[in-house]
Design a protein around this motif. Structure first.
Motif, PDB file in Angstrom:
ATOM      1  N   MET A   1       0.816  -1.212   0.000  1.00 30.70           N
ATOM      2  CA  MET A   1       0.000   0.000   0.000  1.00 30.70           C
ATOM      3  C   MET A   1       0.852   1.266   0.000  1.00 30.70           C
ATOM      4  SD  MET A   1      -3.109  -1.157   2.551  1.00 30.70           S
ATOM      5  CE  MET A   1      -4.025   0.361   2.386  1.00 30.70           C
ATOM      6  N   MET A   2       2.171   1.122   0.245  1.00 33.32           N
ATOM      7  CA  MET A   2       3.067   2.272   0.244  1.00 33.32           C
ATOM      8  C   MET A   2       4.337   1.932  -0.546  1.00 33.32           C
ATOM      9  SD  MET A   2       3.747   4.661   3.584  1.00 33.32           S
ATOM     10  CE  MET A   2       3.310   3.399   4.704  1.00 33.32           C
ATOM     11  N   PRO A   3       4.209   1.707  -1.851  1.00 33.45           N
ATOM     12  CA  PRO A   3       5.357   1.232  -2.614  1.00 33.45           C
ATOM     13  C   PRO A   3       6.427   2.288  -2.899  1.00 33.45           C
ATOM     14  CG  PRO A   3       3.501   1.613  -4.066  1.00 33.45           C
ATOM     15  CD  PRO A   3       3.004   1.831  -2.658  1.00 33.45           C
ATOM     16  N   GLU A   4       6.138   3.550  -2.677  1.00 31.28           N
ATOM     17  CA  GLU A   4       7.089   4.604  -3.047  1.00 31.28           C
ATOM     18  C   GLU A   4       8.309   4.657  -2.141  1.00 31.28           C
ATOM     19  OE1 GLU A   4       3.888   5.396  -2.193  1.00 31.28           O
ATOM     20  OE2 GLU A   4       2.936   5.785  -4.113  1.00 31.28           O
ATOM     21  N   VAL A   5       8.183   4.151  -0.897  1.00 29.79           N
ATOM     22  CA  VAL A   5       9.302   4.189   0.040  1.00 29.79           C
ATOM     23  C   VAL A   5       9.419   2.852   0.768  1.00 29.79           C
ATOM     24  CG1 VAL A   5       9.247   6.697   0.437  1.00 29.79           C
ATOM     25  CG2 VAL A   5       7.885   5.188   1.891  1.00 29.79           C
ATOM     26  N   THR A   6      10.622   2.579   1.230  1.00 32.01           N
ATOM     27  CA  THR A   6      10.858   1.380   2.031  1.00 32.01           C
ATOM     28  C   THR A   6      10.421   1.654   3.475  1.00 32.01           C
ATOM     29  OG1 THR A   6      13.074   2.053   2.712  1.00 32.01           O
ATOM     30  CG2 THR A   6      12.884   0.846   0.602  1.00 32.01           C
ATOM     31  N   PRO A   7      10.278   0.610   4.282  1.00 31.48           N
ATOM     32  CA  PRO A   7       9.950   0.835   5.695  1.00 31.48           C
ATOM     33  C   PRO A   7      10.980   1.715   6.410  1.00 31.48           C
ATOM     34  CG  PRO A   7       9.532  -1.449   5.131  1.00 31.48           C
ATOM     35  CD  PRO A   7      10.221  -0.822   3.939  1.00 31.48           C
ATOM     36  N   THR A   8      12.252   1.549   6.073  1.00 25.58           N
ATOM     37  CA  THR A   8      13.295   2.372   6.702  1.00 25.58           C
ATOM     38  C   THR A   8      13.165   3.833   6.272  1.00 25.58           C
ATOM     39  OG1 THR A   8      14.752   0.448   6.746  1.00 25.58           O
ATOM     40  CG2 THR A   8      15.779   2.595   7.064  1.00 25.58           C
ATOM     41  N   GLN A   9      12.892   4.060   5.001  1.00 25.67           N
ATOM     42  CA  GLN A   9      12.686   5.430   4.531  1.00 25.67           C
ATOM     43  C   GLN A   9      11.461   6.043   5.205  1.00 25.67           C
ATOM     44  OE1 GLN A   9      12.482   4.792   0.285  1.00 25.67           O
ATOM     45  NE2 GLN A   9      14.704   4.950   0.038  1.00 25.67           N
ATOM     46  N   PHE A  10      10.408   5.252   5.349  1.00 21.56           N
ATOM     47  CA  PHE A  10       9.215   5.736   6.034  1.00 21.56           C
ATOM     48  C   PHE A  10       9.543   6.135   7.471  1.00 21.56           C
ATOM     49  CE2 PHE A  10       5.683   4.861   8.924  1.00 21.56           C
ATOM     50  CZ  PHE A  10       4.793   5.830   8.500  1.00 21.56           C
ATOM     51  N   ALA A  11      10.334   5.311   8.158  1.00 20.58           N
ATOM     52  CA  ALA A  11      10.705   5.616   9.543  1.00 20.58           C
ATOM     53  C   ALA A  11      11.435   6.951   9.635  1.00 20.58           C
ATOM     54  CB  ALA A  11      11.569   4.498  10.124  1.00 20.58           C
ATOM     55  N   ILE A  12      12.337   7.207   8.697  1.00 23.26           N
ATOM     56  CA  ILE A  12      13.072   8.483   8.674  1.00 23.26           C
ATOM     57  C   ILE A  12      12.109   9.643   8.439  1.00 23.26           C
ATOM     58  CG2 ILE A  12      14.711   9.846   7.282  1.00 23.26           C
ATOM     59  CD1 ILE A  12      16.257   7.923   8.957  1.00 23.26           C
ATOM     60  N   LEU A  13      11.228   9.497   7.448  1.00 22.49           N
ATOM     61  CA  LEU A  13      10.278  10.570   7.139  1.00 22.49           C
ATOM     62  C   LEU A  13       9.336  10.843   8.306  1.00 22.49           C
ATOM     63  CD1 LEU A  13       9.390   9.537   3.482  1.00 22.49           C
ATOM     64  CD2 LEU A  13      10.789  11.499   4.186  1.00 22.49           C
TER      65      LEU A  13
END
Length: 108
Positions: A1-13
Motif C-alpha cells: 500500500m506504500m510502494p514509493e518508500v521502504t519501511p526504513t525510509q518511512f521511519a526516517i520521514l
C-alpha cells in the motif's frame, strides 16, 4: 500500500515529521540505524526530493536533515496510510489480543 518508500525510509520521514530538522546522527539514533545506513537512506530520500540537508549553523561538521515541502506532504499522506494499514491489520483482533500483540512488539 506504500510502494514509493521502504519501511526504513518511512521511519526516517515519520521521525522528521515528528521532530523537525535534526542532525543526521541524531536522526539515525532515533530510528535505530548506524551512521552509514542513515547516510544511505537520507541520500536516497534526497534523490526523491523528500528531504534536504544543510550544514549546521553551530557545528559545520554536522548535517541537519529536514523535510522538503514535498517531503512533508508525502510524510503526512504516508502516516495516514500507515495508520489505516495498522487499523486494517488489527481489525480481527480483540482488544486483549491487540494489547498482547503491542506488548510483544515493544519487546522487539
Amino acid at each position: 500500500m506504500m510502494p514509493e518508500v521502504t519501511p526504513t525510509q518511512f521511519a526516517i520521514l515519520a521521525r522528521l515529521r515528528e521532530s523537525g530538522p535534526i542532525s543526521q546522527n541524531q536522526l539515525g539514533r532515533m530510528v535505530g540505524l548506524d551512521a552509514a545506513t542513515t547516510k544511505g537512506v537520507v541520500d536516497r530520500l534526497k534523490v526523491k526530493k523528500l528531504v534536504d540537508s544543510a550544514k549546521s549553523p553551530t557545528d559545520m561538521r554536522r548535517l541537519v536533515i529536514s523535510l522538503t515541502d514535498e517531503g512533508r506532504r508525502f510524510a503526512d499522506s504516508a502516516i495516514h496510510t500507515a495508520t489505516e494499514i495498522s487499523r486494517a491489520t488489527a481489525a480481527n483482533l480483540t482488544p486483549r489480543e491487540l494489547d498482547r500483540l503491542l506488548t510483544l512488539l515493544d519487546k522487539l
